[in-house]
Write a protein that holds these residues in place. Structure first.
Motif, PDB file in Angstrom:
ATOM      1  N   GLU A  85       0.983  -1.165  -0.179  1.00 42.47           N
ATOM      2  CA  GLU A  85       0.339  -0.338   0.048  1.00 42.47           C
ATOM      3  C   GLU A  85       0.918   1.213  -0.173  1.00 42.47           C
ATOM      4  O   GLU A  85       0.768   2.417  -0.100  1.00 42.47           O
ATOM      5  CB  GLU A  85      -1.238  -0.468   0.929  1.00 42.47           C
ATOM      6  N   THR A  86       2.116   1.023   0.103  1.00 40.86           N
ATOM      7  CA  THR A  86       2.573   2.090   0.049  1.00 40.86           C
ATOM      8  C   THR A  86       3.515   2.732  -1.311  1.00 40.86           C
ATOM      9  O   THR A  86       4.203   3.668  -1.352  1.00 40.86           O
ATOM     10  CB  THR A  86       3.744   2.508   1.828  1.00 40.86           C
ATOM     11  N   ARG A 125       9.510   9.059  -2.715  1.00 44.72           N
ATOM     12  CA  ARG A 125       9.400   9.886  -2.158  1.00 44.72           C
ATOM     13  C   ARG A 125       9.839  10.047  -0.945  1.00 44.72           C
ATOM     14  O   ARG A 125       9.629  10.398  -0.074  1.00 44.72           O
ATOM     15  CB  ARG A 125       7.780   8.974  -2.175  1.00 44.72           C
ATOM     16  N   GLU A 126      10.534   9.086  -0.486  1.00 42.81           N
ATOM     17  CA  GLU A 126      11.741   8.711   0.457  1.00 42.81           C
ATOM     18  C   GLU A 126      12.894   9.928   0.472  1.00 42.81           C
ATOM     19  O   GLU A 126      13.220  10.123   1.067  1.00 42.81           O
ATOM     20  CB  GLU A 126      12.018   7.630   0.915  1.00 42.81           C
ATOM     21  N   ASN A 166       3.518  14.118   1.201  1.00 42.89           N
ATOM     22  CA  ASN A 166       3.308  14.715   2.694  1.00 42.89           C
ATOM     23  C   ASN A 166       1.612  13.382   2.694  1.00 42.89           C
ATOM     24  O   ASN A 166       0.910  13.426   2.202  1.00 42.89           O
ATOM     25  CB  ASN A 166       2.215  15.801   3.136  1.00 42.89           C
ATOM     26  N   GLY A 167       2.435  11.654   2.786  1.00 45.79           N
ATOM     27  CA  GLY A 167       2.117  10.822   2.299  1.00 45.79           C
ATOM     28  C   GLY A 167       1.588  10.409   1.033  1.00 45.79           C
ATOM     29  O   GLY A 167       2.620  10.568   0.472  1.00 45.79           O
ATOM     30  N   ASP A 168       0.019  10.702   0.901  1.00 44.17           N
ATOM     31  CA  ASP A 168      -0.223  10.173  -0.421  1.00 44.17           C
ATOM     32  C   ASP A 168      -0.720  11.898  -1.283  1.00 44.17           C
ATOM     33  O   ASP A 168      -0.135  11.820  -2.618  1.00 44.17           O
ATOM     34  CB  ASP A 168      -1.348   9.417  -0.883  1.00 44.17           C
ATOM     35  N   THR A 169       0.262  12.408  -1.406  1.00 44.67           N
ATOM     36  CA  THR A 169       0.493  14.049  -1.507  1.00 44.67           C
ATOM     37  C   THR A 169       1.552  14.922  -1.662  1.00 44.67           C
ATOM     38  O   THR A 169       2.390  14.019  -0.753  1.00 44.67           O
ATOM     39  CB  THR A 169      -0.696  15.535  -1.228  1.00 44.67           C
ATOM     40  N   SER A 183      -0.399  14.287  -6.702  1.00 41.74           N
ATOM     41  CA  SER A 183      -1.989  13.796  -6.271  1.00 41.74           C
ATOM     42  C   SER A 183      -1.459  12.263  -6.129  1.00 41.74           C
ATOM     43  O   SER A 183      -1.120  11.239  -7.550  1.00 41.74           O
ATOM     44  CB  SER A 183      -3.226  13.299  -5.921  1.00 41.74           C
TER      45      SER A 183
END
Length: 287
Positions: free
Chosen positions: A48-49, A137-138, A178-181, A225
């Motif tokens: 999910e990530t 993202r990381e 920030n999370g999924d954004t 997104s």
């Protein structure tokens, strides 16, 4: 002796009826009597990530050619549209390879840009062969690469751009996940325009060719997104939505047909049971 055989027969018939009714209930509840092994579970999603898709929309910025400084480029440059200000945004819909973070997109929206409002000059931008890039993202990394064709009053020129959230010449980009954004600022201060257009007016207005690195400026702010559900739903609808609907309708009809069939069988068995009981009762009475 007759009573024992009769009770045994009645018991067998009752068991058969119970089995038939139970099997029918299993089909009505699950579509198949032994369907529990194929029931999907939310707990099975262990990825999910991972980023598998995104939608990015512009929130302003600018592009400028042959300007000596960042401040001059920002003042004289062609502005990019902002979704927050009610303008049609530049939009990128992309699919991501989660194994290495590379992405590709051929589903792009690039609205008409206002080059000079007083002169009524507008620009149509075409992305040649789609866009590609990297997303992490990381590490806070987001890049965009592509070849663009700009047309102003039938006069056109092309250039290649590698936009980054890192450093490019005198420009610095940024990426905040920030999370999924995410909010990203893409920059490119190293691209060049090595050709002129067929219009001397446009060449003079933009000072083309602009073939000195560091004198062309691009800043593009975007909201991103990640794993955009709308993108996934649109893909499902375009590629297989009708097929999925037909499959669902077929399953419903099949289950209803099986349920009716089992209901009819159960009714028949019960009718036989009632008849046998009545006959047995008559025999016992005669004895």
């Amino acid at each position: 002796m007759t009573r024992i055989r009769t009770v045994g027969l009645v018991t067998v018939v009752a068991v058969v009826a119970a089995v038939v009714v139970t099997a029918g209930a299993g089909v009505v509840a699950g579509g198949h009597a032994d369907d529990t092994a194929t029931t999907p579970s939310v707990a099975q999603d262990t990825n999910e990530t991972e980023v598998t898709a995104f939608v990015a929309e512009s929130q302003g910025g600018y592009v400028a050619f042959s300007e000596d400084s960042e401040s001059a480029a920002e003042t004289e440059g062609v502005p990019f549209p902002s979704l927050e200000e009610g303008e049609e945004p530049i939009q990128i819909e992309a699919t991501v390879n989660p194994e290495d973070g590379t992405w590709e997109s051929e589903n792009l929206t690039f609205p008409e840009l206002t080059v000079n409002e007083d002169l009524g000059l507008t620009a149509d931008v075409e992305v040649i062969d789609g866009l590609e890039g990297q997303i992490d993202r990381e590490e806070g990394v987001f890049t965009v690469e592509g070849r663009f064709r700009v047309t102003i009053q039938s006069a056109s020129f092309t250039y290649e751009s590698v936009q980054t959230t890192g450093e490019s010449g005198s420009l610095s980009g940024s990426a905040e996940f920030n999370g999924d954004t995410a909010e990203v600022t893409l920059v490119d201060n190293e691209f060049t325009v090595d050709e002129e257009t067929s219009s001397s007016t446009i060449n003079g207005f933009l000072d083309l060719p602009a073939d000195e690195p560091g004198e062309n400026w691009l800043v593009l702010n975007m909201d991103v997104s990640l794993n955009e559900q709308e993108l996934q739903d649109r893909s499902t609808t375009d590629d297989g939505g009708e097929e999925e609907i037909q499959s669902t309708e077929t399953l419903v009809l099949t289950v209803l047909g099986q349920a009716v069939g089992f209901a009819g069988l159960a009714t028949a068995v019960l009718a036989i049971l009632v008849t046998l009981v009545a006959r047995v009762t008559g025999v016992i009475s005669l004895e």
